[in-house]
Design an enzyme around this catalytic site. Structure first.
Site, mmCIF file in Angstrom:
data_model
loop_
_atom_site.group_PDB
_atom_site.id
_atom_site.type_symbol
_atom_site.label_atom_id
_atom_site.label_comp_id
_atom_site.label_asym_id
_atom_site.label_seq_id
_atom_site.Cartn_x
_atom_site.Cartn_y
_atom_site.Cartn_z
ATOM 1 N N PHE A 169 2.995 8.303 8.346
ATOM 2 C CA PHE A 169 2.236 8.091 9.579
ATOM 3 C C PHE A 169 3.037 8.511 10.798
ATOM 4 C CE2 PHE A 169 -1.426 5.947 11.675
ATOM 5 C CZ PHE A 169 -2.399 6.391 10.805
ATOM 6 N N GLY A 171 -4.703 3.960 3.641
ATOM 7 C CA GLY A 171 -3.670 4.956 3.870
ATOM 8 C C GLY A 171 -3.751 6.132 2.915
ATOM 9 N N GLU A 220 -11.193 2.016 4.131
ATOM 10 C CA GLU A 220 -10.639 3.365 4.295
ATOM 11 C C GLU A 220 -9.194 3.156 4.696
ATOM 12 O OE1 GLU A 220 -9.028 6.341 5.080
ATOM 13 O OE2 GLU A 220 -9.940 6.311 7.067
ATOM 14 N N CYS A 253 -4.588 9.267 8.664
ATOM 15 C CA CYS A 253 -4.521 8.881 7.252
ATOM 16 C C CYS A 253 -4.586 10.081 6.322
ATOM 17 C CB CYS A 253 -5.646 7.893 6.931
ATOM 18 S SG CYS A 253 -7.310 8.524 7.265
#
Length: 487
Positions: free
Chosen positions: A383, A255, A253, A287
């Site tokens: 992010f 970005g 899992e 994310c």
């Protein structure tokens, strides 16, 4: 006595009890204040080697227990997360910089729910009777893979560890967890304490805070056939490459650069609110964050102005005060990376509509207008609390822009015409779709995962995904007597 104070975990790892790790313990620091929260035990690859062997042996007894006994451990763990959620949530707030509502979601509404769902999973059907042309009983069954390695991130440390750890345990596996060193107390120590108190047999769970060398050793260890990793795409690719040498299964899992598409018929005030949450929640360190705001050209200017007003009004500060909507970024490195993307995008021609400044680790919510498609804020995962706005002219344009990325994690489409929104979603490759909502959504009962550079599909959430992730399928036949063969 506080829940964590009941044992001497300071400076220790959890591996067959609370023991000294082979590496030097380190201080966990509160990002909002710089204060030391506790002393974290640190592991080395040698500790990982011992833990993998111990877990492999402990799993043999754990997996043959009646399913009701495994389920009871998970139910007790859920009750403990609920009972001690205030203390655990405070650790999440202080160590990860999360707001209290987000910390609550990770504990009583997240970890506890993951345990409840996992407890039910332990009792789920685990095979099926198959047709056979031979005179025999033929069936398939699911068996635990053995030892599962879980490598979890800093941004939602409790939730993103538990969504792999809980179902893996329920299905009869042992688990070796390597939490992010920056959030190893709330994302590691607390989990170990809960399962220790819940009566999980010794050796079935190991929690080893450490550096990249410990993660690499976990991926390389032949006794750990499955790795569940949540983190950056760059790290995920490296893990997948290393795991391939061992023919291991990896659940990645990674970005995202998720688009929030605002059509011209959307309720503009609600759309701006949803967009602000999608980009600024937890300082954008999610994310699934709404990383690109694709807005119809007829309303793009007004949407940008209103979003900038919301950004300027957001109170930013220490989440322990309870009077803010956004806390600090996790560390200086993450803040600098975000600010560099913003600066580079302004140099490329974007216009600063709000934010772009910081005090310490507190970065102001930032809105970028007129963003060129070549700008880093549009092309890369940020992010951080940054909302780039790009205008589109028709549905073909929107579909092209939303698809124009290597990532494919989440998609939000805001429109009064739900059928139009669903039809548009069909044209965009993504793991998650939310019509009339922003991109940040997660539930224990639902499959979660991305495509492309965002991961290798839905590997968490829901019974089907979890069974597929943490078990092997085995074919079994049974005859009443041995048949005759021409040899």
């Amino acid at each position: 006595m506080a829940f964590l104070d009941a044992v001497d975990w300071q400076g220790r790892i959890f591996s067959g009890g609370w023991i000294k790790g082979s590496s030097e313990p380190y201080d966990s620091t509160e990002p909002a204040t710089g204060k030391t929260l506790g002393r974290v035990g640190a592991a080395t690859p040698a500790d990982l080697d011992r833990a993998a062997g111990h877990a492999q042996q402990a799993q043999l007894a754990w997996t043959v227990l009646p399913y009701v006994e495994r389920a009871q451990v998970l139910r007790r763990a859920a009750a403990l997360f609920e009972k001690h959620h205030a203390e655990i949530a405070e650790w999440i707030v202080r160590e990860s910089g999360a707001l209290r509502p987000f910390a609550d979601i990770q504990t009583s509404m997240g970890a506890a729910e993951e345990c409840h769902e996992a407890a039910a999973l332990a009792a789920a059907p685990f095979g099926e009777v198959l047709r056979s042309v031979e005179d025999r009983l033929s069936f398939s069954r699911r068996r635990a893979v053995g030892v599962v390695g879980v490598i979890s991130p800093f941004n939602a440390p409790m939730l993103l560890a538990m969504r792999a750890l809980a179902p893996a345990l329920a299905l009869g596996n042992a688990v070796v967890l390597k939490p992010d060193p920056r959030t190893a107390i709330c994302g590691g120590v607390t989990i170990a304490r809960v399962f220790e108190e819940a009566g999980l047999p010794e050796g079935v769970l190991h929690v080893l805070p450490g550096g990249a060398d410990v993660g690499a050793a976990l991926v390389d260890d032949p006794r750990v056939p499955v790795i569940a990793f949540t983190g950056s795409t760059e790290a995920g690719k490296a893990i997948a490459t290393a795991a391939a040498q061992r023919l291991k299964r990896v659940h990645l899992e990674l970005g995202g650069n998720s688009a929030l598409i605002v059509l011209d018929d959307a309720d503009l005030d609600k759309a701006v609110s949803a967009g602000a949450f999608g980009s600024f929640h937890h300082s954008g360190q999610i994310c699934m964050a709404s990383s690109r705001h694709l807005v119809h050209a007829s309303i793009a200017e007004e949407y940008t102005a209103r979003l900038a007003e919301r950004a300027d009004a957001v109170p930013v500060g220490d989440p322990m005060t309870g009077a803010v909507l956004m806390g600090p970024m996790i560390d200086e490195r993450q803040l600098r990376a975000t600010h560099t993307v913003v600066s580079d995008s302004l140099a490329a021609g974007a216009r600063l509509a709000a934010g772009g400044t910081h005090e310490g680790l507190f970065y102001r919510p930032t809105v970028l207008a007129d963003v060129p498609l070549t700008a880093r804020a549009y092309a890369e995962e940020i992010f951080g609390p940054v909302a780039p706005v790009v205008a589109f002219h028709d549905l073909d344009d929107a579909a092209h822009l939303a698809s124009d990325t290597e990532y494919g994690l989440s998609l939000g489409i805001l429109t009064r015409d739900v059928a139009k929104g669903l039809a548009l979603a069909d044209r965009i490759p993504t793991g998650l779709v939310h019509i009339n909502d922003q991109t940040v959504n997660d539930e224990a009962t639902s499959p979660f995962g991305g495509v492309g550079a965002s991961g290798n599909g839905a590997r968490h959430g829901g019974a089907a995904a979890n069974v597929e992730a943490f078990t092997e399928q085995q074919w079994v036949t049974v005859r009443g007597e041995i048949p005759g063969y021409p040899f």
